[in-house]
Design a protein around this motif. Structure first.
Motif, PDB file in Angstrom:
ATOM      1  N   ILE A 289       0.859  -1.180   0.000  1.00  0.00           N
ATOM      2  CA  ILE A 289       0.000   0.000   0.000  1.00  0.00           C
ATOM      3  C   ILE A 289       0.898   1.233   0.000  1.00  0.00           C
ATOM      4  CG2 ILE A 289      -1.716   1.305   1.313  1.00  0.00           C
ATOM      5  CD1 ILE A 289      -2.622  -1.414   2.493  1.00  0.00           C
ATOM      6  N   GLY A 290       0.694   2.121  -0.954  1.00  0.00           N
ATOM      7  CA  GLY A 290       1.562   3.283  -1.081  1.00  0.00           C
ATOM      8  C   GLY A 290       2.830   2.975  -1.852  1.00  0.00           C
ATOM      9  N   ALA A 291       2.738   2.070  -2.824  1.00  0.00           N
ATOM     10  CA  ALA A 291       3.927   1.655  -3.575  1.00  0.00           C
ATOM     11  C   ALA A 291       4.460   2.737  -4.497  1.00  0.00           C
ATOM     12  CB  ALA A 291       3.614   0.392  -4.382  1.00  0.00           C
ATOM     13  N   SER A 292       3.745   3.843  -4.638  1.00  0.00           N
ATOM     14  CA  SER A 292       4.256   4.951  -5.443  1.00  0.00           C
ATOM     15  C   SER A 292       4.939   6.009  -4.581  1.00  0.00           C
ATOM     16  CB  SER A 292       3.117   5.598  -6.236  1.00  0.00           C
ATOM     17  OG  SER A 292       2.113   6.094  -5.360  1.00  0.00           O
TER      18      SER A 292
ATOM     19  N   ILE B 134      -0.659  -1.335  -4.423  1.00  0.00           N
ATOM     20  CA  ILE B 134      -1.999  -0.858  -4.064  1.00  0.00           C
ATOM     21  C   ILE B 134      -1.889   0.649  -3.897  1.00  0.00           C
ATOM     22  CG2 ILE B 134      -3.922  -1.071  -2.457  1.00  0.00           C
ATOM     23  CD1 ILE B 134      -2.778  -3.834  -1.672  1.00  0.00           C
ATOM     24  N   VAL B 135      -2.369   1.381  -4.888  1.00  0.00           N
ATOM     25  CA  VAL B 135      -2.156   2.826  -4.949  1.00  0.00           C
ATOM     26  C   VAL B 135      -3.428   3.541  -5.398  1.00  0.00           C
ATOM     27  CG1 VAL B 135       0.319   2.629  -5.419  1.00  0.00           C
ATOM     28  CG2 VAL B 135      -1.291   2.638  -7.319  1.00  0.00           C
ATOM     29  N   ARG B 136      -3.471   4.815  -5.104  1.00  0.00           N
ATOM     30  CA  ARG B 136      -4.639   5.613  -5.505  1.00  0.00           C
ATOM     31  C   ARG B 136      -4.586   6.004  -6.970  1.00  0.00           C
ATOM     32  NH1 ARG B 136      -4.062   9.459  -0.265  1.00  0.00           N
ATOM     33  NH2 ARG B 136      -1.915   8.899  -0.708  1.00  0.00           N
ATOM     34  N   ASP B 137      -3.377   6.078  -7.527  1.00  0.00           N
ATOM     35  CA  ASP B 137      -3.207   6.505  -8.916  1.00  0.00           C
ATOM     36  C   ASP B 137      -2.316   5.503  -9.640  1.00  0.00           C
ATOM     37  OD1 ASP B 137      -2.757   7.727 -11.332  1.00  0.00           O
ATOM     38  OD2 ASP B 137      -2.091   9.642 -10.488  1.00  0.00           O
ATOM     39  N   ALA B 138      -2.935   4.663 -10.457  1.00  0.00           N
ATOM     40  CA  ALA B 138      -2.193   3.601 -11.149  1.00  0.00           C
ATOM     41  C   ALA B 138      -1.154   4.150 -12.121  1.00  0.00           C
ATOM     42  CB  ALA B 138      -3.168   2.694 -11.894  1.00  0.00           C
ATOM     43  N   SER B 139      -1.332   5.381 -12.588  1.00  0.00           N
ATOM     44  CA  SER B 139      -0.390   5.945 -13.554  1.00  0.00           C
ATOM     45  C   SER B 139       0.993   6.177 -12.947  1.00  0.00           C
ATOM     46  CB  SER B 139      -0.929   7.263 -14.117  1.00  0.00           C
ATOM     47  OG  SER B 139      -0.934   8.275 -13.126  1.00  0.00           O
TER      48      SER B 139
ATOM     49  N   PHE C  89       4.808  -2.947 -11.630  1.00  0.00           N
ATOM     50  CA  PHE C  89       4.113  -4.039 -10.975  1.00  0.00           C
ATOM     51  C   PHE C  89       2.626  -4.026 -11.310  1.00  0.00           C
ATOM     52  CE2 PHE C  89       7.363  -2.309  -7.988  1.00  0.00           C
ATOM     53  CZ  PHE C  89       8.301  -3.333  -8.129  1.00  0.00           C
ATOM     54  N   PRO C  90       1.963  -5.180 -11.154  1.00  0.00           N
ATOM     55  CA  PRO C  90       0.502  -5.180 -11.233  1.00  0.00           C
ATOM     56  C   PRO C  90      -0.075  -4.241 -10.174  1.00  0.00           C
ATOM     57  CG  PRO C  90       1.365  -7.423 -11.218  1.00  0.00           C
ATOM     58  CD  PRO C  90       2.525  -6.520 -10.920  1.00  0.00           C
ATOM     59  N   VAL C  91      -1.188  -3.608 -10.503  1.00  0.00           N
ATOM     60  CA  VAL C  91      -1.725  -2.539  -9.646  1.00  0.00           C
ATOM     61  C   VAL C  91      -3.172  -2.819  -9.262  1.00  0.00           C
ATOM     62  CG1 VAL C  91      -2.341  -0.094  -9.557  1.00  0.00           C
ATOM     63  CG2 VAL C  91      -0.184  -0.785 -10.601  1.00  0.00           C
ATOM     64  N   ILE C  92      -3.481  -2.548  -8.004  1.00  0.00           N
ATOM     65  CA  ILE C  92      -4.866  -2.382  -7.551  1.00  0.00           C
ATOM     66  C   ILE C  92      -5.043  -0.886  -7.299  1.00  0.00           C
ATOM     67  CG2 ILE C  92      -6.533  -2.852  -5.715  1.00  0.00           C
ATOM     68  CD1 ILE C  92      -5.111  -5.527  -5.277  1.00  0.00           C
ATOM     69  N   GLU C  93      -5.884  -0.256  -8.082  1.00  0.00           N
ATOM     70  CA  GLU C  93      -6.059   1.197  -7.972  1.00  0.00           C
ATOM     71  C   GLU C  93      -7.211   1.491  -7.013  1.00  0.00           C
ATOM     72  OE1 GLU C  93      -5.922   5.018 -10.950  1.00  0.00           O
ATOM     73  OE2 GLU C  93      -7.198   3.329 -11.518  1.00  0.00           O
ATOM     74  N   LYS C  94      -6.865   1.589  -5.749  1.00  0.00           N
ATOM     75  CA  LYS C  94      -7.846   1.895  -4.701  1.00  0.00           C
ATOM     76  C   LYS C  94      -7.126   2.608  -3.567  1.00  0.00           C
ATOM     77  CE  LYS C  94     -11.279  -1.808  -5.218  1.00  0.00           C
ATOM     78  NZ  LYS C  94     -12.020  -2.883  -4.507  1.00  0.00           N
TER      79      LYS C  94
ATOM     80  N   VAL D 132      -6.766   3.070   0.562  1.00  0.00           N
ATOM     81  CA  VAL D 132      -6.716   2.059   1.609  1.00  0.00           C
ATOM     82  C   VAL D 132      -8.090   1.771   2.204  1.00  0.00           C
ATOM     83  CG1 VAL D 132      -6.162   3.737   3.410  1.00  0.00           C
ATOM     84  CG2 VAL D 132      -5.440   1.353   3.672  1.00  0.00           C
ATOM     85  N   PHE D 133      -8.992   2.744   2.154  1.00  0.00           N
ATOM     86  CA  PHE D 133     -10.296   2.583   2.791  1.00  0.00           C
ATOM     87  C   PHE D 133     -11.275   1.760   1.952  1.00  0.00           C
ATOM     88  CE2 PHE D 133      -8.435   6.539   4.365  1.00  0.00           C
ATOM     89  CZ  PHE D 133      -8.394   6.239   5.718  1.00  0.00           C
ATOM     90  N   HIS D 134     -10.914   1.458   0.716  1.00  0.00           N
ATOM     91  CA  HIS D 134     -11.813   0.726  -0.168  1.00  0.00           C
ATOM     92  C   HIS D 134     -11.270  -0.636  -0.587  1.00  0.00           C
ATOM     93  CE1 HIS D 134     -13.215   4.957  -0.672  1.00  0.00           C
ATOM     94  NE2 HIS D 134     -14.388   4.353  -0.561  1.00  0.00           N
ATOM     95  N   ILE D 135     -10.180  -1.073   0.032  1.00  0.00           N
ATOM     96  CA  ILE D 135      -9.646  -2.398  -0.266  1.00  0.00           C
ATOM     97  C   ILE D 135     -10.590  -3.454   0.309  1.00  0.00           C
ATOM     98  CG2 ILE D 135      -7.682  -3.946   0.020  1.00  0.00           C
ATOM     99  CD1 ILE D 135      -5.983  -1.426   0.581  1.00  0.00           C
ATOM    100  N   THR D 136     -10.862  -4.485  -0.474  1.00  0.00           N
ATOM    101  CA  THR D 136     -11.766  -5.549  -0.045  1.00  0.00           C
ATOM    102  C   THR D 136     -11.010  -6.859   0.166  1.00  0.00           C
ATOM    103  OG1 THR D 136     -12.248  -6.325  -2.291  1.00  0.00           O
ATOM    104  CG2 THR D 136     -13.601  -4.504  -1.433  1.00  0.00           C
TER     105      THR D 136
END
Length: 210
Positions: free
Chosen positions: A6-9, A30-35, A40-45, A47-51
Motif C-alpha cells: 500500500i503506497g507503492a508509489s 496498491i495505490v490511488r493513482d495507477a499511472s 508491478f501489477p496494480v490495484i487502484e484503490k 486504503v479505505f476501499h480495499i476488499t
C-alpha cells in the motif's frame, strides 16, 4: 511470496516494492493513482476501499500509506481499516511506522515525540502513528509487525545493506546518531518479511551514515 504494498508509489513504498521484487517476490502495488506505477501489477484503490477479494492470495501486506499534512488522523483511520480487513486471516500486516513513539530512556517513560527537540511540525504525524501502534497491540486475530525507522529517516541516503536492530527504544549507530536511509530501511523490512522475527511486535533499525 505474494506481497501487496500500500503506497507503492511513495518514497518508502516504492523502495520496499523494488527491494522485495529484486529477491524474487511477487509484488502487487496498491495505490490511488495507477499511472504512478509501471513496474508491478496494480490495484487502484485507496486504503479505505480495499476488499477481502482484492487481497486474496497475498501472503503479506505492507502498509506504507502516507497522509497529507493536515490529515494526519488518516494514519489512525487507515490502520483501523486494515485491522478490520486482515484480522482472522492468514495475511501478515507489516506497518511502516514512525520513530516518535520510540522511548529515549531505559525506564520507558519518555517517548521521542515528547522531547523538547522534536520538531513541532512532525508531532501530528508522530502522534497518530503512535496511536496506530496502540491499535495494533490491542487487536486480536491479526499477525502484525510495526517497524519504526531511526529518528533521521534519510530519503537521500544510500543502500549499504547493513543495519542494527532494536526494539522499543531509540538506538544509535557508531557515530552516535539515530540514522537510517530509506534504502536500508527497505532492506530491513524485506528481511523481516522473509525471517518473520518480530511477529506481534514493534522493532526499529539504525544504520551507519555513508
Amino acid at each position: 511470496m505474494n506481497i501487496g504494498v500500500i503506497g507503492a508509489s511513495g518514497k518508502a513504498g516504492r523502495l520496499i516494492a523494488k527491494e522485495a521484487a529484486s529477491r524474487g517476490h511477487n509484488i502487487t502495488a496498491i495505490v490511488r493513482d495507477a499511472s504512478k506505477v509501471s513496474e508491478f501489477p496494480v490495484i487502484e484503490k485507496d486504503v479505505f476501499h480495499i476488499t477481502a477479494e482484492d487481497v486474496q492470495g497475498l501472503d503479506v501486506i505492507v502498509n506504507a500509506f502516507g497522509a497529507a499534512l493536515g490529515q494526519e488522523h488518516l494514519y489512525v483511520e487507515a490502520g483501523q481499516a486494515l485491522i478490520r480487513l486482515l484480522s482472522n486471516t492468514d495475511i501478515r500486516l507489516i506497518v511502516v511506522g514512525g520513530a516518535g513513539s520510540l522511548y529515549v530512556d531505559d525506564q520507558r517513560t519518555t517517548q521521542l515525540v515528547d522531547t523538547p527537540e522534536f520538531p513541532a511540525e512532525i508531532k501530528p504525524t508522530a502522534s497518530n502513528a503512535a496511536k496506530n501502534l496502540e491499535d495494533l497491540k490491542a487487536s486480536e486475530g491479526l499477525n502484525w509487525t510495526y517497524m519504526s525507522p531511526a529518528a533521521f529517516f534519510d530519503p537521500e541516503g544510500k543502500r549499504t545493506g547493513s543495519y542494527q536492530l532494536g526494539q522499543d527504544n531509540l538506538i544509535l549507530n557508531s557515530q552516535g546518531n539515530s540514522y537510517i536511509s530509506y534504502e536500508d530501511y527497505a532492506v530491513a523490512l524485506v528481511d523481516e518479511i522473509e525471517a518473520a522475527q518480530h511477529k506481534h511486535k514493534r522493532f526499529t533499525v539504525v544504520a551507519e551514515q555513508s
